[in-house]
Design a protein around this motif. Structure first.
Motif, short mmCIF file in Angstrom:
data_model
loop_
_atom_site.label_atom_id
_atom_site.label_comp_id
_atom_site.label_asym_id
_atom_site.label_seq_id
_atom_site.Cartn_x
_atom_site.Cartn_y
_atom_site.Cartn_z
N ALA A 211 0.82 -1.21 0.00
CA ALA A 211 0.00 0.00 0.00
C ALA A 211 0.85 1.26 0.00
O ALA A 211 0.47 2.29 -0.56
N ARG A 226 1.10 -1.36 -11.13
CA ARG A 226 0.62 -0.68 -9.93
C ARG A 226 0.14 0.73 -10.25
O ARG A 226 0.77 1.45 -11.02
N HIS A 231 -2.78 0.67 -4.67
CA HIS A 231 -2.37 1.05 -3.31
C HIS A 231 -3.59 1.18 -2.39
O HIS A 231 -3.54 0.79 -1.22
#
Length: 335
Positions: A211, A226, A231
């Motif tokens: 995260a 990502r 996150h």
């Protein structure tokens, strides 16, 4: 002073569901339509919402089987809506009802929390909604339509189950944690709670690392894709793990004596369902053959999924034992 817990003196007469329940039932049923419609169309051979070149088109038989299973799962939501609003639903054995509702809660709660979080992240330009990988999988509108339906479905079913549980078992959650009978917990409950807390350390730590932007243990493909949405989802998994462990510890050790009795039960219920069901789903899908080696889950990813699944089942066991013992004690007092 321990509060006296006893079941209702008489069973309520069979009456038609109230207007709020009918509205919630209608919302639950209608909100299933987008997902079921798309899945049935794909099973029939339609490519609606699937761009050319999507990996979903590479394995026709596998896609049909998986879509068939998910159609059955979502159709169960319609059955649940009926059970929770019909008079005969109060006579359904607790174990036969509670488990599917727990699974539904576990699957829908992260979506209900995650979808609005994703919208906020994208509103601030961190979602990167146009990533090539995602566009090649499904058209963006599919995610918006399906997830919006899931959110409505979760809200409607959650409201219906809260009303149902209040009518059938509300007497078990009256008062505060300190007023619950201490005899309902024992060494076995505490051992399960400690084991769940210990097992949660690894998945909680890894989810927090991911995260916060770390890539340790991520596959190359997952690390490359990502976004802010990734996150946000990892942060939510960490929160659900914390909720599960907190609920389990509160129930097992009777901590937070001033808290309403329903608070630890709710934390254990939602938290355990979310981490167990999504941990199991991610673990199963990671074990299915993935052609691109860059997308294959790493051993750490599988360990995290398995760990959070075990945490969820351990906390669920604490809640189930606590609920069963309180129910049995209430029945003995009423006899």
């Amino acid at each position: 002073m321990t509060q006296s817990i006893a079941p209702p003196a008489a069973v309520r007469p069979a009456v038609p569901p109230s207007r709020p329940r009918r509205v919630l039932r209608a919302v639950a049923v209608v909100s299933c339509a987008p997902y079921l419609g798309l899945k049935l169309a794909w099973i029939a051979g339609s490519h609606i919402g699937i761009p050319a070149g999507s990996s979903l088109l590479d394995h026709r038989l596998t896609m049909a089987v998986v879509n068939g299973l998910t159609v059955l799962l979502d159709s169960a939501a319609i059955v649940l809506a009926l059970v929770l609003t019909r008079p005969w639903g109060l006579r359904v054995p607790a174990w036969l009802l509670v488990f599917p509702v727990w699974v539904a809660t576990g699957l829908l709660a992260p979506i209900m929390a995650g979808f609005p979080a994703q919208l906020v992240v994208r509103a601030f330009g961190a979602g990167n909604a146009g990533t090539p990988g995602r566009d090649a999988f499904l058209h963006e509108w599919v995610f918006a339509v399906v997830y919006a339906g899931f959110v409505l479905q979760g809200l409607a079913l959650g409201g219906l189950f809260a009303l149902y549980a209040r009518d059938r078992w509300g007497y078990l959650w009256r008062g505060s944690v300190g007023e619950l009978p201490a005899g309902d917990v024992g060494p076995a409950h505490r051992a399960l709670a400690v084991a769940a807390a210990a097992l949660a350390v690894l998945p909680l730590t890894v989810h927090l690392v991911w995260a916060c932007g770390g890539t340790a243990g991520l596959s190359a493909g997952r690390a490359a894709e990502r976004t802010g949405v990734f996150h946000a989802v990892e942060a939510l998994f960490a929160l659900f793990l914390l909720a599960a462990v907190t609920g389990g510890l509160l129930l097992a050790f009777r901590c937070g004596r001033a808290l309403p009795a329903r608070v630890p039960s709710a934390l254990a219920w939602v938290g355990s369902g979310a981490v167990a069901c999504w941990g199991g789903w991610l673990l199963v899908t990671s074990l299915v053959g993935v052609e691109d080696i860059a997308d294959r889950p790493t051993p750490l990813m599988n360990l995290v999924y398995a760990g959070q699944m075990l945490v969820g089942f351990l906390v669920a066991a604490i809640g189930a034992y606590d609920f069963a013992e309180r129910s049995a004690k209430a029945a003995r007092r009423a006899a």
